[in-house]
Design an enzyme around this catalytic site. Structure first.
Site, PDB file in Angstrom:
ATOM      1  N   HIS A 101     -57.508  29.092   1.129  1.00 42.11           N
ATOM      2  CA  HIS A 101     -58.555  30.161   1.701  1.00 42.11           C
ATOM      3  C   HIS A 101     -57.910  31.115   2.914  1.00 42.11           C
ATOM      4  O   HIS A 101     -58.486  31.903   3.236  1.00 42.11           O
ATOM      5  CB  HIS A 101     -59.717  29.512   2.151  1.00 42.11           C
ATOM      6  N   ASP A 124     -68.999  28.157   0.678  1.00 38.50           N
ATOM      7  CA  ASP A 124     -67.927  27.234   1.092  1.00 38.50           C
ATOM      8  C   ASP A 124     -68.492  26.135   1.494  1.00 38.50           C
ATOM      9  O   ASP A 124     -69.587  26.110   2.209  1.00 38.50           O
ATOM     10  CB  ASP A 124     -66.926  27.895   2.068  1.00 38.50           C
ATOM     11  N   HIS A 126     -67.112  24.774   4.267  1.00 39.93           N
ATOM     12  CA  HIS A 126     -66.662  24.844   5.586  1.00 39.93           C
ATOM     13  C   HIS A 126     -66.858  26.213   6.076  1.00 39.93           C
ATOM     14  O   HIS A 126     -66.772  27.393   5.469  1.00 39.93           O
ATOM     15  CB  HIS A 126     -64.909  24.347   5.670  1.00 39.93           C
ATOM     16  N   ASP A 128     -64.709  27.799   8.184  1.00 34.71           N
ATOM     17  CA  ASP A 128     -63.478  28.610   8.256  1.00 34.71           C
ATOM     18  C   ASP A 128     -63.520  29.465   9.606  1.00 34.71           C
ATOM     19  O   ASP A 128     -62.829  30.519   9.468  1.00 34.71           O
ATOM     20  CB  ASP A 128     -62.923  29.345   7.096  1.00 34.71           C
ATOM     21  N   HIS A 141     -56.226  27.727   6.819  1.00 32.37           N
ATOM     22  CA  HIS A 141     -57.312  27.906   5.793  1.00 32.37           C
ATOM     23  C   HIS A 141     -58.526  27.602   6.523  1.00 32.37           C
ATOM     24  O   HIS A 141     -59.630  27.783   5.848  1.00 32.37           O
ATOM     25  CB  HIS A 141     -56.977  27.191   4.640  1.00 32.37           C
ATOM     26  N   ASP A 228     -65.273  29.624  -2.328  1.00 30.32           N
ATOM     27  CA  ASP A 228     -64.168  28.322  -2.294  1.00 30.32           C
ATOM     28  C   ASP A 228     -64.951  27.163  -3.318  1.00 30.32           C
ATOM     29  O   ASP A 228     -66.136  26.948  -3.120  1.00 30.32           O
ATOM     30  CB  ASP A 228     -64.021  28.092  -0.942  1.00 30.32           C
ATOM     31  N   ASP A 230     -64.405  24.297  -3.205  1.00 25.76           N
ATOM     32  CA  ASP A 230     -64.953  23.204  -2.437  1.00 25.76           C
ATOM     33  C   ASP A 230     -66.318  23.222  -1.929  1.00 25.76           C
ATOM     34  O   ASP A 230     -66.995  22.051  -1.630  1.00 25.76           O
ATOM     35  CB  ASP A 230     -63.853  22.605  -1.384  1.00 25.76           C
ATOM     36  N   GLU A 273     -58.908  27.836  -3.649  1.00 31.41           N
ATOM     37  CA  GLU A 273     -58.539  26.579  -3.364  1.00 31.41           C
ATOM     38  C   GLU A 273     -58.644  25.643  -4.491  1.00 31.41           C
ATOM     39  O   GLU A 273     -58.831  24.374  -4.446  1.00 31.41           O
ATOM     40  CB  GLU A 273     -59.629  25.985  -2.177  1.00 31.41           C
TER      41      GLU A 273
END
Length: 301
Positions: A101, A124, A126, A128, A141, A228, A230, A273
């Site tokens: 990312h 996402d 997260h 980030d 990332h 993303d 994830d 990712e």
């Protein structure tokens, strides 16, 4: 989708420490993305993969102070910024395939040069939103959105143009379930619109996307979707490097992408990712290809 889609591979692994994510762009292609776009009668250019520095395994795995692998990430970000800027300048739709990312620093830096008020949807697990001084890992990332908001290493912040590329009030976070303390503090200080997984459970993904569109549509002149894998639950998408249980379902993500497509507001996109070395039979890349099909207009009937 009546624009030409530019598919830009960004095989970068320097933003984290798990080998294999640099194979993500080709894994998604291999999983049938191009055939899906052909079946939809869409016009697209597969631009191939951008050049990235050779990975020095000893340095890559070594302990480093500050932002890890910074010179390599700066180089990749500049190259990708030029590629996405050229795509937008031609009135095309840049679709960047990752790679980790950290690539969003480059992709959005290039895209933002063509908008006054670019909106960003960050789908996402997260935020980030770390900076090197607060990051538990030093992995870039986990820093791209904070960099794009104008904070972080100057070499990254100033790629493409000087300073911030996005305003906090033009960002929406969706699917959050793993935030570091500095990220939580920053989100509150900047009043960034955030939908945690608890919010998704409470409201439903349809309402989350509806509110996101309403929030961004009148104050932005373009919206970038940074997706993303994830963000999905790792039970369904095992082939990614930073897995957090309790994520969005495959079906919720299909529906979210269908709704975003129907809004006709998304002007560019990253999908990041996918790591084939952590995957099971390329299933995560296959899901990524199907999800992109949904975004670009694929329907059952």
């Amino acid at each position: 989708m009546n624009q030409t889609i530019d598919i830009i591979g960004a095989p970068i692994a320097f933003g984290q420490r798990k080998l294999g994510v640099d194979f993500g762009p080709d894994a998604i292609r291999y999983a049938g993305l191009l055939n899906r776009l052909k079946d939809l009668d869409l016009t697209f250019n597969d631009k191939g993969n951008i050049q990235v520095p050779k990975l020095d395994l000893e340095r890559y795995l070594s302990e480093q102070e500050g932002a890890r692998n910074l010179p390599e990430i700066v180089e990749v970000s500049k190259t990708l910024s030029d590629a996405t800027s050229e795509s937008v300048a031609q009135s095309h739709f840049p679709l960047t395939l990752g790679g980790d990312h950290s690539l969003a620093i480059g992709s959005i830096s290039g895209i933002s040069q063509h908008y006054e008020n670019l909106g960003v949807i960050w789908y996402d697990a997260h935020g980030d939103l770390n900076i090197a001084e607060e990051s538990p890992s030093g992995n870039v990332h986990g820093m791209p959105l904070r960099t794009l908001l104008g904070e972080g290493d100057d070499q990254l912040v100033n790629i493409g143009s000087e300073g911030a590329k996005v305003k906090p009030e033009n960002v929406v976070l969706i699917g959050m379930r793993d935030l570091d303390s500095g990220e939580r503090r920053y989100i509150k200080e900047q009043n960034i619109k955030t939908y945690t997984m608890a919010d998704v459970d409470r409201l439903g993904i349809q309402q989350v996307i509806k509110e996101t569109i309403e929030y961004l549509k009148d104050k932005t002149d373009g919206i970038h979707l940074s997706f993303d894998v994830d963000g999905l639950d790792p039970y369904e998408t095992p082939g990614t490097g930073t897995r957090v249980p309790g994520g969005l379902t495959y079906r919720e993500s299909h529906f979210a992408l269908e709704l975003l497509s129907q809004s006709n507001l998304i002007t560019s996109m990253d999908l990041v990712e996918v790591n084939p070395l952590l995957d099971q039979g390329n299933s995560t890349a296959e899901q990524a290809a199907v999800l992109l099909g949904s975004f670009f207009g694929e329907t059952l009937l």
